[in-house]
Design a protein around this motif. Structure first.
Motif, mmCIF file in Angstrom:
data_model
loop_
_atom_site.group_PDB
_atom_site.id
_atom_site.type_symbol
_atom_site.label_atom_id
_atom_site.label_comp_id
_atom_site.label_asym_id
_atom_site.label_seq_id
_atom_site.Cartn_x
_atom_site.Cartn_y
_atom_site.Cartn_z
ATOM 1 N N CYS A 20 0.423 -0.136 9.001
ATOM 2 C CA CYS A 20 1.710 -0.126 8.314
ATOM 3 C C CYS A 20 1.881 1.159 7.529
ATOM 4 N N GLU A 66 11.340 -5.983 2.127
ATOM 5 C CA GLU A 66 10.414 -4.904 2.509
ATOM 6 C C GLU A 66 9.619 -5.347 3.731
ATOM 7 N N VAL A 67 9.587 -4.510 4.762
ATOM 8 C CA VAL A 67 8.879 -4.821 6.005
ATOM 9 C C VAL A 67 7.678 -3.902 6.134
ATOM 10 N N ASP A 69 4.684 -2.800 8.715
ATOM 11 C CA ASP A 69 4.216 -2.833 10.099
ATOM 12 C C ASP A 69 2.696 -2.832 10.105
ATOM 13 N N THR A 84 4.587 -7.775 12.011
ATOM 14 C CA THR A 84 5.326 -7.353 10.825
ATOM 15 C C THR A 84 5.150 -8.397 9.734
ATOM 16 N N THR A 86 7.051 -9.407 6.225
ATOM 17 C CA THR A 86 8.264 -9.190 5.443
ATOM 18 C C THR A 86 8.125 -9.883 4.093
ATOM 19 N N SER A 88 9.590 -11.470 0.584
ATOM 20 C CA SER A 88 10.808 -12.134 0.107
ATOM 21 C C SER A 88 10.526 -12.794 -1.237
ATOM 22 N N GLN A 100 5.192 -12.132 11.374
ATOM 23 C CA GLN A 100 5.649 -12.247 12.755
ATOM 24 C C GLN A 100 4.680 -11.459 13.641
#
Length: 107
Positions: A20, A66-67, A69, A84, A86, A88, A100
Motif C-alpha cells: 500500500c 481512506e483506501v 492498497d 484493499t 478501506t 470508515s 476486500q
C-alpha cells in the motif's frame, strides 16, 4: 485504542493483501503495518486462518474513505492477491475497516 473491524473477502483457500501507499497530511495517521495487522486479524476471524498481509510501511491518514492498497499471501498456497482496506467511521484514533480481497490470485 478501541477498533471495530469488519471484513469482507472472497475466499479462495485463504485471502491475500498487497503493498500500500498513502500520502501524509495534517490528519492523524497510523502506520500501514498496523492497518495490515488489523486486516489480518479480521480475516482470521472470518475464515479461521491468519493470512499474511503487506500494506507497506507508509503512514495512513485516518480519514473516512481512506483506501489502502495491500497484498495478501495465502499461507497454505503462497498465492498472492490484491487487497484493499478501506477506513470508515473514523473518530480520532478509532476506526472501522472493510477488507476486500481479489477473487483471483496475481500472475
Amino acid at each position: 485504542m478501541k477498533r471495530t473491524i469488519t471484513a469482507t473477502a472472497a475466499v479462495l483457500g485463504i485471502l491475500v493483501l498487497g503493498a500500500c501507499s498513502v500520502t501524509a497530511s495534517a490528519n492523524r495517521t497510523v502506520g500501514a503495518e498496523q492497518i495490515a495487522e488489523e486486516a489480518e486479524g479480521a480475516l482470521e476471524e472470518q475464515v479461521g486462518q491468519r493470512p499474511d498481509i503487506d500494506c507497506g510501511d507508509d503512514q495512513v491518514d485516518l480519514v473516512d474513505g481512506e483506501v489502502v492498497d495491500c497484498e495478501l499471501t495465502d499461507p497454505t498456497t503462497g498465492d498472492e492477491y490484491d487487497t484493499t482496506v478501506t477506513l470508515s467511521d473514523v473518530d480520532g484514533t478509532n476506526f472501522n475497516i472493510d477488507v476486500q480481497v481479489a477473487q483471483e490470485a496475481n500472475d
